[in-house]
Design a protein around this motif. Structure first.
Motif, PDB file in Angstrom:
ATOM      1  N   GLN A 175      32.181  37.646  27.383  1.00  0.00           N
ATOM      2  CA  GLN A 175      31.467  36.763  28.311  1.00  0.00           C
ATOM      3  C   GLN A 175      31.024  37.584  29.513  1.00  0.00           C
ATOM      4  N   VAL A 176      29.737  37.475  29.851  1.00  0.00           N
ATOM      5  CA  VAL A 176      29.192  38.150  31.019  1.00  0.00           C
ATOM      6  C   VAL A 176      28.440  37.121  31.853  1.00  0.00           C
ATOM      7  N   ARG A 177      28.784  37.052  33.104  1.00  0.00           N
ATOM      8  CA  ARG A 177      28.122  36.117  34.006  1.00  0.00           C
ATOM      9  C   ARG A 177      27.327  36.907  35.050  1.00  0.00           C
ATOM     10  N   ASP A 178      26.111  36.493  35.302  1.00  0.00           N
ATOM     11  CA  ASP A 178      25.255  37.147  36.298  1.00  0.00           C
ATOM     12  C   ASP A 178      25.693  36.691  37.680  1.00  0.00           C
ATOM     13  N   THR A 208      32.876  22.356  31.694  1.00  0.00           N
ATOM     14  CA  THR A 208      32.373  23.312  32.687  1.00  0.00           C
ATOM     15  C   THR A 208      33.383  23.588  33.786  1.00  0.00           C
ATOM     16  N   ALA A 209      34.551  22.942  33.703  1.00  0.00           N
ATOM     17  CA  ALA A 209      35.568  23.132  34.734  1.00  0.00           C
ATOM     18  C   ALA A 209      36.615  24.165  34.323  1.00  0.00           C
ATOM     19  N   ALA A 210      36.552  24.626  33.078  1.00  0.00           N
ATOM     20  CA  ALA A 210      37.556  25.575  32.602  1.00  0.00           C
ATOM     21  C   ALA A 210      37.505  26.879  33.396  1.00  0.00           C
ATOM     22  N   GLN A 211      38.651  27.393  33.754  1.00  0.00           N
ATOM     23  CA  GLN A 211      38.719  28.612  34.550  1.00  0.00           C
ATOM     24  C   GLN A 211      38.746  29.869  33.682  1.00  0.00           C
ATOM     25  N   ILE A 212      39.300  29.755  32.486  1.00  0.00           N
ATOM     26  CA  ILE A 212      39.560  30.918  31.646  1.00  0.00           C
ATOM     27  C   ILE A 212      38.699  30.882  30.383  1.00  0.00           C
ATOM     28  N   PHE A 213      38.023  31.982  30.112  1.00  0.00           N
ATOM     29  CA  PHE A 213      37.250  32.159  28.883  1.00  0.00           C
ATOM     30  C   PHE A 213      38.209  32.188  27.695  1.00  0.00           C
ATOM     31  N   VAL A 232      33.487  36.653  35.859  1.00  0.00           N
ATOM     32  CA  VAL A 232      32.213  37.361  35.809  1.00  0.00           C
ATOM     33  C   VAL A 232      32.114  38.147  34.510  1.00  0.00           C
ATOM     34  N   SER A 233      33.242  38.731  34.097  1.00  0.00           N
ATOM     35  CA  SER A 233      33.285  39.477  32.840  1.00  0.00           C
ATOM     36  C   SER A 233      34.629  39.244  32.176  1.00  0.00           C
TER      37      SER A 233
END
Length: 444
Positions: A175-178, A208-213, A232-233
């Motif tokens: 998972q990569v977040r900009d 959409t509230a989950a903290q952990i991938f 973020v990653s």
């Protein structure tokens, strides 16, 4: 003549007293650092210490009792690999006819594994212009080992075994977040992809509230349920169902750019492609305590010995031949130590470690076993670290450490400590054991 006899008797008495003194001193160390501490008060503990130069035990405490050894079982699998591998892993065997390349897999876990940048087997397959067929007539094992816990299937420490592993038999999910895009953060969108790329079913949580991938594979099929997190990653590794050859061939089709077809044809190979230096695999297996590598090493050793990847047959062969000298006959169930069916004694580990020293040499073993500050000993034995070379083991209620220890006086000791049924944090027990072994090193 009588005087000579008295001198001999006196000499024997002195030796016996010295031996008793050594054992008593070690007992005092054990009492102080282990047995009289509440951390180990309710645990079942066995200890054995052996002087490799004098070729004798200098301390035993419940050392002939059976324990679940966890990953100390990998020591036995390492012996099998060192005994039956050459200096390089057999990546595959093959036979080339006028129109087809027939390949026989060896169970090599390094194929397309990110641990190894060099991939001779892949390069060999990539350059073939004609059809490729693969047989698994030599596969006689099952994907999961005897006594493994079914509900650990989503965790990489219980990756499936297979005749032709690819990518370590796991899918890496990234998972990569900009973080620099305000719009993306506002929409809470993340880019999620897999390595290797898959065509299997994937569904996403609307949470959409989950903290952990997180990534959860379905129990009985290669279908993945993904929940994006706030990171973020982030990366998660999830084992896939191997389905014998099926999953490997599906994944390999894209990366290889060609199809490999399964065949039931009986093949007599006339060529071998080697992949990695054997010790490079052994080192990672022991430093990381890699269950998948250990299982495949045992299967590969079986294949080299008998032409069949049959762990049960190989275990029985070893117990009846190379390892018939175990002081107490063990119950050996798998290659990694995941199974609680495994039962060994501390004296069993002393015996096999001594055998390995004699057959393979300490200099080689020191390059394979982790020492202080490395591998699974990263947080332990850091001071003057190159005095201990040992394998850890742990699972719920189980902690073990067996290996080699150089004393400050230069003696080489072989030791094994097995702890079962403890209820305290493993790190606390490891610290107590560290104190015991530092004391042993200083006093002997």
């Amino acid at each position: 003549m009588f005087t000579s006899f008295r001198i001999t008797v006196l000499f024997v008495v002195i030796i016996l007293l010295a031996s008793c003194s050594v054992s008593r001193n070690i007992q005092q160390l054990a009492d102080k650092n282990l047995f009289n501490d509440s951390v180990l008060a309710d645990a079942h503990t066995g200890i054995s210490v052996f002087d490799a130069e004098l070729n004798k035990f200098i301390y035993n405490y419940q050392s002939d009792k059976y324990f679940v050894p966890a990953s100390n079982t990998k020591i036995i699998s390492l012996y099998a690999g060192m005994k039956y591998f050459t200096d390089s892993l057999v990546g595959l065997r093959y036979k080339k006819t006028a129109d087809t390349l027939f390949i026989i897999p060896s169970g090599d876990p390094s194929f397309l594994h990110p641990d190894f940048s060099s991939q001779p087997v892949f390069d060999f397959l990539k350059k073939q212009s004609g059809p490729i067929a693969i047989t698994t007539n030599n596969w006689k094992a099952r994907a999961l080992g005897e006594g493994w816990m079914w509900d650990d299937y989503n965790d990489t420490y219980m990756t499936e075994r297979s005749p032709f592993p690819v990518y370590g038999n796991v899918i890496r999910w990234i998972q990569v977040r900009d973080s620099g895009s305000i719009a993306a953060m506002a929409r809470e969108e993340a880019f999620i992809y897999s390595e290797p790329d898959i065509s299997w079913k994937v569904s996403f949580s609307g949470d959409t509230a989950a903290q952990i991938f997180s990534v959860q594979r379905f129990l009985t099929e290669n279908r993945f349920f993904i929940t994006q997190g706030k990171e973020v990653s982030a990366e998660r590794k999830v084992p896939f169902i191997t389905n014998g050859l099926q999953s490997a061939l599906e994944l390999l089709k894209d990366s290889l750019g060609k199809t490999i077809d399964p065949t039931s044809t009986i093949i007599r190979s006339d060529g071998i492609i080697h992949s990695q230096p054997s010790d490079s695999l052994f080192k990672i297996m022991m430093h990381r305590s890699d269950n998948f590598y250990a299982e495949q090493v045992l299967l590969m050793a079986a294949n080299e010995k008998s032409g069949a990847m049959d762990d049960r047959q190989m275990i029985q062969y070893l117990l009846n031949n190379d390892l018939q000298g175990f002081p107490q006959a063990p119950r050996w169930a798998d290659g990694s130590g995941l199974s609680r069916y495994n039962l060994f004694t501390p004296q069993d580990f002393i015996w096999v470690l001594h055998k390995m020293k004699n057959e393979f040499g300490m200099e080689r073993l020191k390059t394979i076993f982790p020492t202080g500050g490395t591998g699974t000993l990263t947080n332990y034995y850091k001071k003057d670290s190159a005095f201990i070379y040992a394998k850890t083991g742990s699972m719920s209620g189980v902690l073990s450490l067996s290996g080699y220890l150089y004393t400050k006086s230069g003696k080489l000791l072989i030791f094994s400590v097995l702890v079962n049924n403890h209820r305290q944090p493993a790190r606390m027990i490891r610290r107590k054991l560290e104190l015991f072994l530092h004391g042993l090193r200083a006093k002997y």
